[in-house]
Design an enzyme around this catalytic site. Sequence first.
Site, PDB file in Angstrom:
ATOM      1  N   CYS A 188       0.793  -1.265  -0.174  1.00 36.22           N
ATOM      2  CA  CYS A 188       0.068   0.090   0.241  1.00 36.22           C
ATOM      3  C   CYS A 188       0.769   1.340  -0.146  1.00 36.22           C
ATOM      4  O   CYS A 188       1.362   1.622  -1.116  1.00 36.22           O
ATOM      5  CB  CYS A 188      -1.022  -0.003   1.122  1.00 36.22           C
ATOM      6  N   HIS A 233      -3.516  -4.920   0.381  1.00 33.71           N
ATOM      7  CA  HIS A 233      -3.056  -5.560   1.526  1.00 33.71           C
ATOM      8  C   HIS A 233      -2.982  -7.131   1.706  1.00 33.71           C
ATOM      9  O   HIS A 233      -3.967  -7.888   2.571  1.00 33.71           O
ATOM     10  CB  HIS A 233      -3.799  -5.090   3.011  1.00 33.71           C
ATOM     11  N   GLU A 287      -1.511  -9.216   2.987  1.00 35.46           N
ATOM     12  CA  GLU A 287      -1.190  -9.723   4.429  1.00 35.46           C
ATOM     13  C   GLU A 287      -2.523 -10.197   5.215  1.00 35.46           C
ATOM     14  O   GLU A 287      -2.732 -10.998   5.936  1.00 35.46           O
ATOM     15  CB  GLU A 287      -0.400  -8.937   5.334  1.00 35.46           C
TER      16      GLU A 287
HETATM   17  N1  GLN Z   1      -1.815   6.660   3.348  1.00 35.86           N
HETATM   18  C1  GLN Z   1      -2.089   6.002   1.817  1.00 35.86           C
HETATM   19  C2  GLN Z   1      -3.389   6.130   1.345  1.00 35.86           C
HETATM   20  O1  GLN Z   1      -4.139   6.650   2.034  1.00 35.86           O
HETATM   21  C3  GLN Z   1      -1.464   4.539   2.132  1.00 35.86           C
HETATM   22  C4  GLN Z   1      -2.922   3.620   2.904  1.00 35.86           C
HETATM   23  C5  GLN Z   1      -2.153   2.814   3.334  1.00 35.86           C
HETATM   24  O2  GLN Z   1      -0.902   2.048   3.490  1.00 35.86           O
HETATM   25  N2  GLN Z   1      -3.119   1.579   3.934  1.00 35.86           N
HETATM   26  O3  GLN Z   1      -3.623   5.726   0.178  1.00 35.86           O
END
Ligand code: GLN
Length: 542
Positions: free
Chosen positions: A388, A512, A514
Amino acid sequence: MPTKYVVVLGSLLSGLGKGVVVASIAKLLSMRGIRALPLKFDGYLNYDCGTMNPFRHGEVFVLDDKSEVDMDFGTYERFLGTSMKGEFSLTGGKIFSAIIEKERRGDFLGSDVQFVPHVTSYIVDYLKGVSSRNELDVLIIEVGGTVGDIENHYFLEAMRQLAMKEDVAFIDVTYVPELGSVGEQKTKPTQIALRNIMQLGIQPDVIVCRTEHGLSDAAKAKIAMFANLDNGAVIDDHDVGNIYALPVHLADQGLDKYIMARLGLRDRISPSALKKSMAEWSALCKAMENERAPGVCIAIVGKYTKLHDAYASIKEALYHAAAKSSVRLELKWVDSEKLEGKSLDLGEVFSDVNGILVPGGFGRRGIEGMIRAISYARTTGVPYLGICLGMQLMAVEFARDVCHLAKANSTEFDAGTRYNVIDLLPGQADASIKGGTMRLGLQAARVRRGTLAHKAYGTGIVHERHRHRYEFNSSYEKTLASKGLVISAVTLGGLAEIIEWASSFGIGTQAHPELRSNPMRPAPLFSAFISAAKAQMAARKT
Ligand code: GLN
């Protein structure tokens, strides 16, 4: 047959691993062919976990259906290998917003709305509703916090009322300390805790005792006597090291059989099938505990490295992948802010590392340190996995260092950047409320053939969970691709989902993965990453 209930309470202190006990019970009952799922009650007045700080509360876990829930759901899903639903997370915030809504609608016309009976009846009905919609044999209710907290008092009263109408087994998870010099186990705190529980009109059926080295027979007998129970209903839960081994340890003491008998349940599978699934689970545990396997060191570079719970699922997914690759995982936690000092030699920081991972995150702190770590991985060929935020910063680093777009950034960190390679998702600028408005839950993406991602997933369409407000800005796709950045997967709406380096193993995903990893099915990108790290380790040795 009507649903039966297991209610798991905690005594004395938080952090005893109640969630692991709940997940273990659900696992053991499932192995016997019983349809059992956990539900968690959390007393805080937040509607969900989405607006909480991971540094205080641990990671926010996201389900397929977009719910943002407590990290215990990660444990439940990893043990059970199933996808849970948001209705299994009940918070004080959800209960009270429903009560107020009912009151405004006129559901309680003429009465003064009270904890008993209105709130407690609402809770009992809610639990029955979840059980019947999901056709459960057993609903295992984890009561967050400890007995005596203001936040869960009314919920415990609801549990007492539930037990008046339904078949309920109560389990208390408590702590039995050992006094240093003498090594004697002290049961007095548990005796007092038991009195607190009984004062609420609840008689525990089982006491699970957290200990350091195992519960002594003397302590067991004493606790059993004060709890009006047989010795067999007092169960040891000592530090097992590998949490996945807990179901086996509890089954060895007969906990599952005891609960089955207490609730009048019978196995729904044959003894040989039960033996087989127990043996498979034990084999998975053994693979995870393989102390003699070669070690692979992975650096996790983030800003919450002081609280490992903030990255619980990342850690678990790495362990699952390591067991699959027959390596022993060594984790190195690197505070990204510390990497920002220009004089710091990254070669020294990462000298013993076979792979670098930048996990998800929000806010500006530590961002430049993460970018330095990514740059180090790309230029030295150390395998890299970006999750992410880690994917977004991989694009930023590539734009700055390879495409010479000076000070390229995400508009999350530099609103006025000239090169906004990462920008707000469509619709996010108009989102006026913060709760539940990110791009959440299970989303599909199309993976391009011939890429690392395709090799890892082995399929063209993949589904992973998401939680983000920003995305790769597609107007930079051509520039970055012309210099060698591979866009290896796009969402069905055309957003870049996975990116890769062509030069060495480096992969970043907006998802994600994970959150869907478990010991039976490690997340494909984590497996690919650990394999690359294993190869790097072997190459380094020769
Ligand atoms: N802050 C980033 C976003 O809002 C990444 C979010 C995250 O890593 N879950 O897109």
